[in-house]
Design a protein around this motif. Structure first.
Motif, PDB file in Angstrom:
ATOM      1  N   GLN A   1       0.744  -1.297   0.138  1.00 39.24           N
ATOM      2  CA  GLN A   1      -0.020  -0.123   0.027  1.00 39.24           C
ATOM      3  C   GLN A   1       0.859   1.037   0.097  1.00 39.24           C
ATOM      4  O   GLN A   1       0.857   2.139  -0.802  1.00 39.24           O
ATOM      5  N   PRO A   2       1.740   1.566   0.859  1.00 39.16           N
ATOM      6  CA  PRO A   2       2.576   2.661   0.893  1.00 39.16           C
ATOM      7  C   PRO A   2       3.609   2.533  -0.475  1.00 39.16           C
ATOM      8  O   PRO A   2       3.742   3.853  -0.822  1.00 39.16           O
TER       9      PRO A   2
ATOM     10  N   LEU B   1       4.318   5.195  -5.717  1.00 41.13           N
ATOM     11  CA  LEU B   1       4.514   4.908  -7.028  1.00 41.13           C
ATOM     12  C   LEU B   1       3.540   5.956  -7.911  1.00 41.13           C
ATOM     13  O   LEU B   1       3.823   6.509  -8.812  1.00 41.13           O
ATOM     14  N   SER B   2       2.302   6.026  -7.211  1.00 42.79           N
ATOM     15  CA  SER B   2       1.110   6.707  -8.017  1.00 42.79           C
ATOM     16  C   SER B   2       1.539   8.277  -7.661  1.00 42.79           C
ATOM     17  O   SER B   2       1.405   8.913  -9.030  1.00 42.79           O
TER      18      SER B   2
ATOM     19  N   LEU C   1       5.323  12.612 -13.054  1.00 43.71           N
ATOM     20  CA  LEU C   1       5.833  12.148 -14.215  1.00 43.71           C
ATOM     21  C   LEU C   1       5.008  12.526 -15.614  1.00 43.71           C
ATOM     22  O   LEU C   1       5.248  13.180 -16.551  1.00 43.71           O
ATOM     23  N   ALA C   2       3.779  12.280 -15.190  1.00 43.89           N
ATOM     24  CA  ALA C   2       2.792  12.528 -16.143  1.00 43.89           C
ATOM     25  C   ALA C   2       2.569  14.046 -16.455  1.00 43.89           C
ATOM     26  O   ALA C   2       2.387  14.411 -17.477  1.00 43.89           O
TER      27      ALA C   2
ATOM     28  N   ASP D   1       1.821   1.374 -12.489  1.00 44.43           N
ATOM     29  CA  ASP D   1       1.058   0.302 -11.839  1.00 44.43           C
ATOM     30  C   ASP D   1       1.631  -1.122 -12.294  1.00 44.43           C
ATOM     31  O   ASP D   1       1.945  -1.857 -11.278  1.00 44.43           O
ATOM     32  N   ARG D   2       2.037  -1.174 -13.443  1.00 40.95           N
ATOM     33  CA  ARG D   2       2.317  -2.546 -13.981  1.00 40.95           C
ATOM     34  C   ARG D   2       3.804  -2.768 -13.600  1.00 40.95           C
ATOM     35  O   ARG D   2       4.200  -3.976 -12.991  1.00 40.95           O
ATOM     36  N   THR D   3       4.787  -1.678 -13.527  1.00 40.57           N
ATOM     37  CA  THR D   3       6.121  -1.946 -12.973  1.00 40.57           C
ATOM     38  C   THR D   3       6.179  -2.199 -11.424  1.00 40.57           C
ATOM     39  O   THR D   3       7.049  -3.141 -11.127  1.00 40.57           O
TER      40      THR D   3
END
Length: 103
Positions: free
Chosen positions: A17-18, A23-24, A30-31, A80-82
């Motif tokens: 979770q953290p 990452l989010s 980054l986005a 998410d995938r990474t």
């Protein structure tokens, strides 16, 4: 003979979770950077139009929204995938059991 499940059915520790949150957050930053650079390349402007800007037309506003949405979706999926693959490699457990994704 029953098909073997690709993912183990163990519970993943709450440690994801953290990591997922971090990452989010990094993916969002980054986005945002990628969108600003893309908008500068597309329109040669530093700032994308805001939906409430009375001096901008529908075309500009919708183009900016479409480009921004596409970039955020691609970056979010890549992050998410990474993250999921890294967790699976290190723990042997896929971090989520639902196959539907976020949305």
């Amino acid at each position: 003979m029953a098909k073997k499940d690709k993912h183990k059915k163990k519970k993943l520790p709450l440690v994801y979770q953290p990591i997922g949150f971090a990452l989010s957050w990094a993916g969002g930053a980054l986005a945002g950077l990628a969108f600003r650079k893309a908008w500068k390349a597309i329109r040669h402007e530093d700032d994308a139009p805001d939906a409430l800007d009375p001096d901008r037309g529908w075309g500009e506003i919708l183009l900016a929204a479409a480009v921004q949405g596409a970039i955020f979706a691609v970056v979010r999926s890549a992050v998410d995938r990474t993250g999921a693959k890294a967790i699976a490699r290190s723990t042997g457990v896929w971090p989520t059991t639902d196959k539907g994704g976020r949305d």
